[in-house]
Enzyme design. Structure first.
Site, PDB file in Angstrom:
ATOM      1  CG  HIS A  61      -2.051   0.948   1.205  1.00  0.00           C
ATOM      2  ND1 HIS A  61      -2.332   1.771   0.154  1.00  0.00           N
ATOM      3  CD2 HIS A  61      -2.962   1.241   2.165  1.00  0.00           C
ATOM      4  CE1 HIS A  61      -3.374   2.531   0.463  1.00  0.00           C
ATOM      5  NE2 HIS A  61      -3.774   2.243   1.670  1.00  0.00           N
ATOM      6  CG  HIS A 118      -4.844   1.223  -8.769  1.00  0.00           C
ATOM      7  ND1 HIS A 118      -6.156   1.213  -8.377  1.00  0.00           N
ATOM      8  CD2 HIS A 118      -4.188   1.986  -7.872  1.00  0.00           C
ATOM      9  CE1 HIS A 118      -6.291   1.950  -7.291  1.00  0.00           C
ATOM     10  NE2 HIS A 118      -5.108   2.437  -6.962  1.00  0.00           N
ATOM     11  CG  ASP A 165       2.664   4.163  -4.732  1.00  0.00           C
ATOM     12  OD1 ASP A 165       1.734   3.374  -4.575  1.00  0.00           O
ATOM     13  OD2 ASP A 165       2.856   5.162  -4.005  1.00  0.00           O
TER      14      ASP A 165
HETATM   15  C1  SDX Z   1      -1.603   2.235  -3.867  1.00  0.00           C
HETATM   16  O1  SDX Z   1      -6.435   1.180  -3.350  1.00  0.00           O
HETATM   17  C2  SDX Z   1      -5.821   2.257  -3.659  1.00  0.00           C
HETATM   18  O2  SDX Z   1      -6.387   3.173  -4.238  1.00  0.00           O
HETATM   19  C3  SDX Z   1      -4.346   2.320  -3.305  1.00  0.00           C
HETATM   20  C4  SDX Z   1      -3.680   3.614  -3.702  1.00  0.00           C
HETATM   21  C5  SDX Z   1      -4.208   4.753  -2.899  1.00  0.00           C
HETATM   22  O3  SDX Z   1      -4.099   5.903  -3.378  1.00  0.00           O
HETATM   23  O4  SDX Z   1      -4.626   4.520  -1.748  1.00  0.00           O
HETATM   24  O5  SDX Z   1      -3.901   3.877  -5.069  1.00  0.00           O
HETATM   25  C6  SDX Z   1      -2.172   3.535  -3.453  1.00  0.00           C
HETATM   26  O6  SDX Z   1      -1.459   1.379  -3.030  1.00  0.00           O
HETATM   27  C7  SDX Z   1      -1.269   2.011  -5.336  1.00  0.00           C
HETATM   28  C8  SDX Z   1      -0.820   0.538  -5.638  1.00  0.00           C
HETATM   29  C9  SDX Z   1       0.616   0.411  -5.200  1.00  0.00           C
HETATM   30  N1  SDX Z   1       1.115  -0.964  -5.293  1.00  0.00           N
HETATM   31  C10 SDX Z   1       2.002  -1.304  -6.245  1.00  0.00           C
HETATM   32  O7  SDX Z   1       2.417  -0.557  -7.136  1.00  0.00           O
HETATM   33  C11 SDX Z   1       2.513  -2.727  -6.101  1.00  0.00           C
HETATM   34  C12 SDX Z   1       2.515  -3.390  -7.494  1.00  0.00           C
HETATM   35  N2  SDX Z   1       1.154  -3.536  -7.916  1.00  0.00           N
HETATM   36  C13 SDX Z   1       0.551  -4.897  -7.753  1.00  0.00           C
HETATM   37  O8  SDX Z   1       0.767  -5.377  -6.438  1.00  0.00           O
HETATM   38  C14 SDX Z   1      -0.879  -4.943  -8.240  1.00  0.00           C
HETATM   39  O9  SDX Z   1      -0.937  -4.245  -9.407  1.00  0.00           O
HETATM   40  C15 SDX Z   1      -1.982  -4.464  -7.344  1.00  0.00           C
HETATM   41  C16 SDX Z   1      -2.035  -5.209  -6.051  1.00  0.00           C
HETATM   42  C17 SDX Z   1      -1.853  -3.004  -7.084  1.00  0.00           C
HETATM   43  C18 SDX Z   1      -3.267  -4.744  -8.104  1.00  0.00           C
HETATM   44  O10 SDX Z   1      -3.315  -6.102  -8.257  1.00  0.00           O
HETATM   45  P1  SDX Z   1      -4.578  -6.847  -8.850  1.00  0.00           P
HETATM   46  O11 SDX Z   1      -5.718  -5.931  -9.130  1.00  0.00           O
HETATM   47  O12 SDX Z   1      -4.846  -8.017  -7.998  1.00  0.00           O
HETATM   48  O13 SDX Z   1      -3.985  -7.237 -10.234  1.00  0.00           O
HETATM   49  P2  SDX Z   1      -4.806  -7.988 -11.275  1.00  0.00           P
HETATM   50  O14 SDX Z   1      -5.666  -9.032 -10.644  1.00  0.00           O
HETATM   51  O15 SDX Z   1      -5.483  -6.946 -12.116  1.00  0.00           O
HETATM   52  O16 SDX Z   1      -3.626  -8.681 -12.110  1.00  0.00           O
HETATM   53  C19 SDX Z   1      -3.901  -9.014 -13.448  1.00  0.00           C
HETATM   54  C20 SDX Z   1      -2.620  -9.650 -13.948  1.00  0.00           C
HETATM   55  C21 SDX Z   1      -2.141 -10.806 -13.110  1.00  0.00           C
HETATM   56  O17 SDX Z   1      -1.426 -11.644 -13.992  1.00  0.00           O
HETATM   57  P3  SDX Z   1      -2.186 -13.000 -14.576  1.00  0.00           P
HETATM   58  O18 SDX Z   1      -2.542 -13.837 -13.371  1.00  0.00           O
HETATM   59  O19 SDX Z   1      -3.420 -12.492 -15.312  1.00  0.00           O
HETATM   60  O20 SDX Z   1      -1.180 -13.654 -15.488  1.00  0.00           O
HETATM   61  O21 SDX Z   1      -1.582  -8.663 -13.910  1.00  0.00           O
HETATM   62  C22 SDX Z   1      -0.535  -9.142 -13.102  1.00  0.00           C
HETATM   63  C23 SDX Z   1      -1.136 -10.182 -12.183  1.00  0.00           C
HETATM   64  O22 SDX Z   1      -0.122 -11.094 -11.801  1.00  0.00           O
HETATM   65  N3  SDX Z   1      -0.019  -7.991 -12.339  1.00  0.00           N
HETATM   66  C24 SDX Z   1       1.250  -7.592 -12.353  1.00  0.00           C
HETATM   67  C25 SDX Z   1       1.303  -6.445 -11.553  1.00  0.00           C
HETATM   68  N4  SDX Z   1       0.080  -6.165 -11.082  1.00  0.00           N
HETATM   69  C26 SDX Z   1      -0.741  -7.121 -11.558  1.00  0.00           C
HETATM   70  N5  SDX Z   1       2.343  -8.123 -12.971  1.00  0.00           N
HETATM   71  C27 SDX Z   1       3.519  -7.480 -12.753  1.00  0.00           C
HETATM   72  N6  SDX Z   1       3.644  -6.348 -11.992  1.00  0.00           N
HETATM   73  C28 SDX Z   1       2.571  -5.829 -11.387  1.00  0.00           C
HETATM   74  N7  SDX Z   1       2.696  -4.732 -10.631  1.00  0.00           N
END
Ligand code: SDX
Length: 396
Positions: free
Chosen positions: A236, A275, A331
């Protein structure tokens, strides 16, 4: 107010609350605070004005803004006992750990603040609600600055009432001087815009935490401490630190293709990308990238930004990321900016918390006035069916 729908992957999407504060359109990359587009607020507004807007729902008149600003600035002072408490932490205590503890400790300073949602006079008494809001918005930057100076072993700098909210924060953070430092106005403006971008974001994890805790009727201090704890998490508020670490590890644009292959092989994550809600470009990321250029004009260009820009360009033209709707989030660029401004990396989530405190308080107040009953999210049970007890001697 509850809307249940069962996703095919077993996640319950429980719409746990209605809110009028922030609106996100994840498919079109739109973010609005109380109906105003984030782009307009970043260009024309100030963090202290946006904090009024988030909490009370309207842009303040000149007089309202002056009163609001004066009340918050007056509350930037902390009790000397709080200063002693902060000094009792180890010299190398993590600033987020100190902030969570200090904000929770504020609850012991104000026992009158606990609210009983069912009819207690506080529920009707906006004066009490507002006073708690002034205290938290005013004091959190001071507690953050104390945590920072505690770590570098320098004396705490008292708030400077001549400066505005963000200028005073930079004044209290200044590494060297006690009273002679005057923050660079362009740097103050850049950080003020960054605070606007981080002020609220619908029902993210830490905001859900403050709503959940606040629904029990507990005071806003421990509710905000709980939200700060949620933001401490690397998935987060810690993502900006992780994104910077990733960019520095890549080091140069030549190394990007190899890194991308590792991400596709699921060996690495692209931190600062993706996201839960945005399946398009996070509007805050665009504004952060613009702010980076402003900061570089003052602090000098951080070459890591070239790695970030090229990484974004490559990822956004690669089928793997396009298919998965992966775009930069807030981020991706923030860590580069904070580092260029001289903040230590473990201080990044503290900066996030200073800004997000306003959003958290807006949600805490909204929920109080909505008279929301205690949170009890639904679960989807998929454990054992009913079964008989097995005596020890009968177990294998
Ligand atoms: C913040 O909620 C908020 O609004 C939070 C925030 C706020 O202002 O409060 O916006 C602040 O926390 C922003 C997010 C910061 N976190 C990161 O940057 C960490 C990296 N991001 C990932 O952990 C991820 O993108 C999430 C957790 C943020 C979102 O994950 P999801 O929604 O569960 O991803 P998804 O289900 O849409 O994934 C789809 C695919 C998957 O691959 P497949 O299983 O389809 O093969 O995309 C892949 C995921 O593995 N994937 C990524 C990825 N994020 C998703 N692959 C590589 N790198 C990534 N960052």
């Amino acid at each position: 107010q509850m809307g249940l729908s069962l996703y095919d992957n077993g996640y319950l999407n429980t719409a746990v609350c209605k809110s009028t504060i922030s609106y996100i359109d994840g498919d079109r990359g739109i973010l609005r605070y109380r109906g105003y587009n984030i782009e307009e607020l970043a260009e024309h507004s100030s963090f202290i004005e946006v904090s009024y807007l988030l909490i009370y729902g309207e842009l303040p008149t000149r007089q309202q803004l002056a009163t609001w600003n004066a009340r918050i600035m007056r509350h930037t002072f902390v009790h000397e006992n709080m200063l002693e408490y902060m000094k009792s932490f180890r010299y190398d205590a993590h600033p987020m750990g100190m902030l969570v503890s200090a904000v929770a400790a504020m609850s012991t300073f104000h026992p009158e603040a606990s609210t009983d949602l069912h009819g207690d006079q506080i529920y009707q008494d906006h004066k009490m609600i507002n006073k708690q809001i002034f205290r938290l918005i005013g004091k959190i930057p001071t507690l953050a600055a104390i945590a920072y100076r505690h770590r570098i072993g320098r004396p705490y700098v008292y708030p400077n009432q001549e400066l505005d909210f963000t200028g005073n924060f930079l004044f209290m953070m200044d590494r060297l001087s006690e009273t002679t430092y005057t923050p660079n106005p362009a740097l103050v403006r850049a950080l003020d815009v960054i605070f606007i971008l981080h002020a609220d974001h619908e029902l993210n994890c830490s905001t859900a935490a403050v709503r959940q805790l606040g629904s029990t009727g507990i005071d806003p201090y421990v509710s905000i401490a709980g939200a700060t704890a949620a933001l401490y998490g690397p998935s987060h508020g810690g993502a900006n630190e992780a994104a910077l670490k990733m960019l520095e590890e890549i080091g140069s644009v030549e190394n990007i293709p190899a890194f991308i292959e590792q991400v596709k092989a699921k060996k690495r994550k692209l931190m600062g990308f993706g996201h839960r809600v945005y399946k398009f470009y996070d509007p805050r990321a665009k504004l952060m990238r613009k702010t980076a250029e402003e900061v570089f004009k003052i602090m000098g260009r951080n070459p890591i930004i070239d790695v970030a820009i090229e990484l974004e360009r490559i990822a956004l033209s690669d089928e793997y990321f396009i298919k998965r709707n992966l775009y930069p989030n807030v981020d991706f660029y923030s860590g580069i900016i904070y580092k260029s401004m001289g903040f230590p990396t473990d201080f990044f989530p503290v900066l996030f918390a200073i800004a997000r405190t306003t959003g958290w308080l807006a949600h805490w107040r909204e929920q109080l006035l909505q008279g929301t009953p205690i949170f009890r999210p639904a679960q989807a049970y998929n454990g054992e069916e009913a079964r008989e007890y097995v005596k020890m001697e009968d177990r294998v």
